[in-house]
Write a protein that holds these residues in place. Structure first.
Motif, PDB file in Angstrom:
ATOM      1  N   ILE A 187      -3.599  -6.771  -4.923  1.00 10.15           N
ATOM      2  CA  ILE A 187      -3.174  -7.919  -3.799  1.00 10.15           C
ATOM      3  C   ILE A 187      -2.548  -7.132  -2.519  1.00 10.15           C
ATOM      4  CG2 ILE A 187      -2.539  -9.510  -5.514  1.00 10.15           C
ATOM      5  CD1 ILE A 187       0.368  -8.669  -5.116  1.00 10.15           C
ATOM      6  N   GLU A 188      -2.453  -7.897  -1.232  1.00 11.22           N
ATOM      7  CA  GLU A 188      -2.074  -7.378  -0.326  1.00 11.22           C
ATOM      8  C   GLU A 188      -0.607  -8.131   0.316  1.00 11.22           C
ATOM      9  OE1 GLU A 188      -4.960  -7.641   2.834  1.00 11.22           O
ATOM     10  OE2 GLU A 188      -6.700  -7.105   1.744  1.00 11.22           O
ATOM     11  N   GLY A 189       0.274  -7.214   0.605  1.00  7.71           N
ATOM     12  CA  GLY A 189       1.553  -8.016   0.879  1.00  7.71           C
ATOM     13  C   GLY A 189       2.583  -7.074   1.153  1.00  7.71           C
ATOM     14  N   TYR A 190       3.739  -7.272   0.794  1.00  7.79           N
ATOM     15  CA  TYR A 190       4.979  -6.404   1.033  1.00  7.79           C
ATOM     16  C   TYR A 190       5.624  -6.721  -0.202  1.00  7.79           C
ATOM     17  CZ  TYR A 190       3.440  -6.733   5.777  1.00  7.79           C
ATOM     18  OH  TYR A 190       2.766  -6.508   6.946  1.00  7.79           O
ATOM     19  N   GLU A 231       0.872  -1.199  -0.099  1.00  9.04           N
ATOM     20  CA  GLU A 231      -0.057   0.133   0.012  1.00  9.04           C
ATOM     21  C   GLU A 231       0.962   1.095   0.157  1.00  9.04           C
ATOM     22  OE1 GLU A 231      -3.322   2.088  -0.614  1.00  9.04           O
ATOM     23  OE2 GLU A 231      -3.054  -0.346  -0.582  1.00  9.04           O
ATOM     24  N   LEU A 232       2.147   1.172   0.713  1.00  7.93           N
ATOM     25  CA  LEU A 232       2.990   2.481   0.788  1.00  7.93           C
ATOM     26  C   LEU A 232       3.559   2.670  -0.598  1.00  7.93           C
ATOM     27  CD1 LEU A 232       4.609   4.149   2.423  1.00  7.93           C
ATOM     28  CD2 LEU A 232       6.452   2.478   2.407  1.00  7.93           C
ATOM     29  N   TYR A 233       3.820   1.686  -1.558  1.00  9.45           N
ATOM     30  CA  TYR A 233       4.207   2.026  -2.931  1.00  9.45           C
ATOM     31  C   TYR A 233       3.259   2.111  -3.822  1.00  9.45           C
ATOM     32  CZ  TYR A 233       8.326   0.054  -0.136  1.00  9.45           C
ATOM     33  OH  TYR A 233       9.125  -0.212   0.898  1.00  9.45           O
ATOM     34  N   LYS A 234       1.973   1.633  -3.650  1.00  7.72           N
ATOM     35  CA  LYS A 234       1.105   2.169  -4.129  1.00  7.72           C
ATOM     36  C   LYS A 234       0.642   3.490  -4.286  1.00  7.72           C
ATOM     37  CE  LYS A 234      -1.370  -2.626  -4.016  1.00  7.72           C
ATOM     38  NZ  LYS A 234      -2.755  -3.173  -3.459  1.00  7.72           N
ATOM     39  N   THR A 235       0.491   4.020  -3.190  1.00  6.91           N
ATOM     40  CA  THR A 235       0.667   5.578  -2.779  1.00  6.91           C
ATOM     41  C   THR A 235       1.623   6.329  -3.466  1.00  6.91           C
ATOM     42  OG1 THR A 235      -0.513   5.010  -0.831  1.00  6.91           O
ATOM     43  CG2 THR A 235       0.117   7.374  -1.139  1.00  6.91           C
ATOM     44  N   SER A 236       2.941   5.752  -3.450  1.00  5.36           N
ATOM     45  CA  SER A 236       3.693   6.680  -3.971  1.00  5.36           C
ATOM     46  C   SER A 236       3.989   6.461  -5.520  1.00  5.36           C
ATOM     47  CB  SER A 236       5.279   6.228  -3.527  1.00  5.36           C
ATOM     48  OG  SER A 236       5.617   4.779  -3.967  1.00  5.36           O
ATOM     49  N   GLY A 237       3.514   5.493  -6.063  1.00  6.95           N
ATOM     50  CA  GLY A 237       3.574   5.299  -7.575  1.00  6.95           C
ATOM     51  C   GLY A 237       4.342   4.518  -7.898  1.00  6.95           C
ATOM     52  N   HIS A 238       5.230   3.781  -7.204  1.00  5.61           N
ATOM     53  CA  HIS A 238       6.259   2.722  -7.569  1.00  5.61           C
ATOM     54  C   HIS A 238       5.786   1.498  -7.829  1.00  5.61           C
ATOM     55  CE1 HIS A 238       8.803   5.736  -5.272  1.00  5.61           C
ATOM     56  NE2 HIS A 238       9.603   5.500  -6.373  1.00  5.61           N
ATOM     57  N   PHE A 239       4.485   0.873  -7.320  1.00  4.39           N
ATOM     58  CA  PHE A 239       4.082  -0.353  -7.479  1.00  4.39           C
ATOM     59  C   PHE A 239       2.588   0.235  -8.047  1.00  4.39           C
ATOM     60  CE2 PHE A 239       1.737  -4.021  -6.655  1.00  4.39           C
ATOM     61  CZ  PHE A 239       2.360  -4.951  -7.283  1.00  4.39           C
ATOM     62  N   PRO A 240       1.846  -0.442  -8.985  1.00  5.35           N
ATOM     63  CA  PRO A 240       2.384  -1.658  -9.828  1.00  5.35           C
ATOM     64  C   PRO A 240       3.106  -0.875 -10.996  1.00  5.35           C
ATOM     65  CG  PRO A 240       0.172  -1.362 -10.428  1.00  5.35           C
ATOM     66  CD  PRO A 240       0.439  -0.485  -9.410  1.00  5.35           C
TER      67      PRO A 240
END
Length: 617
Positions: free
Chosen positions: A298-301, A251-260
């Protein structure tokens, strides 16, 4: 067939070298077709310093073939064949390529838009599909050399046919080619992978994983010195050291835009066990799971690809006032990127690397001064390491690309800040649209090493967008919430890459302050060991990396080995030295410096290290 005069195709004189190299690629293709008539031609573009051409061949090429091809190319150059362009309608051009047996050229025609001009170039009896431009004739080609043979997939895609790629270099004059080849030989001698193994600076092990650097004690000493050096500078500039985990929630990297959006350059996510069990209970198939991975549903790290989201969360962990800004957070943070195995290269292209990363949270008014502070830090590093030949590259957004996020007005402000800062440095700088990070423009430092190669090292980025994505705020002097601006900066960039470049820049002969082993005592006989050990202990207590070579070997052999291992100072001790309270000093680069008192040697050595001199006084 409509003919076009080659004179009509001539570009500006500055473009001559590129056109000459392109023409040399055609001469190579002609030579290959004469040697192997069944050869099917792919593409033959210009690259830095030369060209390549891809072929589908009925047999492998050998190194002896390169000599044969090069000799035939020289003969074609002597023939001074005119380079003649002609244009044909699509179906006529397509039929021509089919009749020539050049099916890859047919594919190229099929990929062209309907309105595209389809042109060929002819020299003698050889014809090749090409949009040009070229020089007037083969006789104007200067000095060239075929360099290597490699495999390459058609259009760079692994699912396509594998072709044979022939690389070559070309220059206007033989002296330029000779200079280039000499630099290549020097580069081989400086290869950080070879020197790193010889000096035991780092190790890469298949069981650990390709692209994963193991820093040995010697290499760790170099890295630690660099970290200590920059750490001292950071404290002077008011930075705060932080530490963050190597992994974070998706969720952290979804917010930043790095994922996906950048999933192809990241390791696959670690799926949360409870979420995975839930999917299993729901009968989720492997295909459905793959779709969820691709969409990010998905949920994960995730192994962190960047440190910035973690630093953002530190900023957001408490209420901030304008009086708290600028807030400068620094970390030697390890990040992880999935690089293709064919792109890995020792320490300079890896999958796990540590950045000397920092993120500055500032008011909009503070941006110019803080960017200047970042640039001054980079200059301090380059000056200390003798890397004074560098240029600056300003990476801007491409207005036609959908890659970039955020308000265009904020981009305009960020780009202006980068332009103004780059202009203030007094060194050449260029603007490159399309080279910005997805969240903001950047200033990259491109350093030229001692043999003229360029390396992109430090970077500074101005970012209005991530503070918006994470909803960051500070309370201004008007008691109202305001949005901070982020500045990302990494003067070294990657510690692995920077050290790899340093190894090659210094050819392993680091200045004394950086050398893994700074002093080696060489007692002539066993009775001299105690004297050497006493001085060594004194140096070690002062922070010097010193050893005593107490082996029963001849002094000449000990000196030769220390020289190969790039130890800056070799201290030779015999009876007369002990009687006089002296040491015989030998320097790696300057040779025999003669006898000196112990006090004088220690004083001079400690001063050289403390001042981080590039060479002895």
């Amino acid at each position: 067939m409509s003919s076009v005069s080659p004179a009509d195709e001539l570009s500006a004189p500055a473009d001559f070298l590129s056109r000459m190299r392109h023409t040399t690629a055609h001469v190579l293709a002609q030579a290959v077709r004469e040697l192997i008539p069944e050869a099917k031609m792919g593409i033959g573009p210009v690259i830095e310093n030369g060209f390549f051409y891809d072929f589908d061949l009925p047999r492998p090429l050998t190194e002896s073939d390169l000599s044969t091809l090069e000799a035939r190319m020289k003969a074609i150059v002597k023939e001074n064949l005119p380079m003649q362009k002609f244009v044909e309608p699509r179906e006529v051009a397509r039929k021509r390529c089919e009749e020539m047996g050049q099916l890859y050229k047919v594919r190229l025609i099929d990929d062209l838009p309907d309105e595209a001009e389809i042109s060929f170039y002819q020299q003698g009896d050889f014809i090749d599909l090409c949009k040009g431009p070229h020089i007037e004739s083969t006789g104007r080609i200067g000095a060239f050399k075929l360099m290597s043979i490699a495999g390459a997939y058609w259009r760079g895609k692994a699912e396509n046919e594998q072709l044979t790629r022939v690389y070559g270099v070309a220059f206007q004059k033989q002296s330029h080619l000779d200079e280039y080849l000499n630099k290549l030989e020097e580069a081989k001698k400086r290869d950080h992978r070879v020197i790193g193994k010889t000096l035991k600076l780092f190790h890469i092990d298949d069981q650990v994983g390709q692209g994963m650097v193991l820093w040995t004690p010697a290499g760790a000493a170099v890295r630690q010195e660099l970290q200590t050096f920059i750490g001292h500078e950071l404290r002077k500039q008011g930075y705060h050291q932080v530490f963050t985990p190597h992994i974070g929630k998706l969720e952290l990297y979804k917010t930043s835009g790095h994922f996906p959006y950048y999933a192809e350059s990241q390791y696959p996510p670690v799926i949360d066990r409870e979420f995975l069990k839930k999917l299993s209970d729901e009968g989720c198939t492997c295909g459905e799971l793959a779709n969820k991975l691709e969409s990010g549903d998905i949920e994960g790290y995730l192994l962190k690809p960047m440190n910035c989201p973690h630093h953002i969360k530190i900023y957001a962990s408490e209420r901030r006032s304008y009086r708290d800004l600028p807030l400068r957070l620094a970390e030697f943070g390890t990040v992880y990127r999935w690089e293709q195995s064919g792109e890995l290269n020792g320490m300079t292209r890896v999958r796990s690397f540590t950045q000397d990363d920092a993120h500055l949270f500032v008011t909009e008014e503070q941006v110019p001064a803080e960017v200047q502070g970042c640039l001054s830090l980079v200059r301090t590093i380059f000056d200390t390491l003798g890397m004074k030949d560098f240029r600056v590259r300003v990476g801007l957004r491409d207005p036609d690309s959908a890659k970039y996020v955020g308000d265009p007005a904020n981009w305009d402000k960020a780009e202006k800040a980068c332009r103004d800062a780059a202009a203030s440095l007094g060194v050449p700088f260029s603007e490159e649209p399309g080279e910005a990070a997805f969240y903001g423009p950047k200033i990259d430092f491109v350093v030229k090493d001692v043999i003229g190669r360029e390396w992109q090292l430090g970077t500074v980025q101005v970012d209005y967008n991530l503070p918006i994505r994470f909803g960051l705020e500070y309370i201004g002097s008007d008691s109202q919430p305001h949005r901070p601006v982020m500045i990302h900066r990494a003067p070294f960039g990657s510690m692995e890459r920077f050290c790899g470049v340093l190894i090659e820049h210094f050819a392993g002969a680091f200045p004394t302050w950086l050398s893994p082993e700074q002093v080696r005592f060489l007692p002539i006989a066993d009775r001299h060991i105690e004297y050497c050990e006493a001085i060594k202990t004194r140096l070690v207590e002062a922070g010097v990396r010193a050893t005593v070579d107490a082996r029963s070997e001849k002094t000449g052999k000990k000196v030769a080995e220390a020289q190969v291992e790039k130890v800056p100072y070799m201290i030779i001790v015999g009876d007369r030295d002990i009687e006089a309270g002296n040491v015989a000093v030998r320097h790696r680069d300057k040779g025999d410096l003669g006898p000196r008192s112990v006090e004088q040697f220690v004083t001079d050595l400690l001063a050289e290290i403390a001042e981080r001199r590039l060479s002895p006084a």
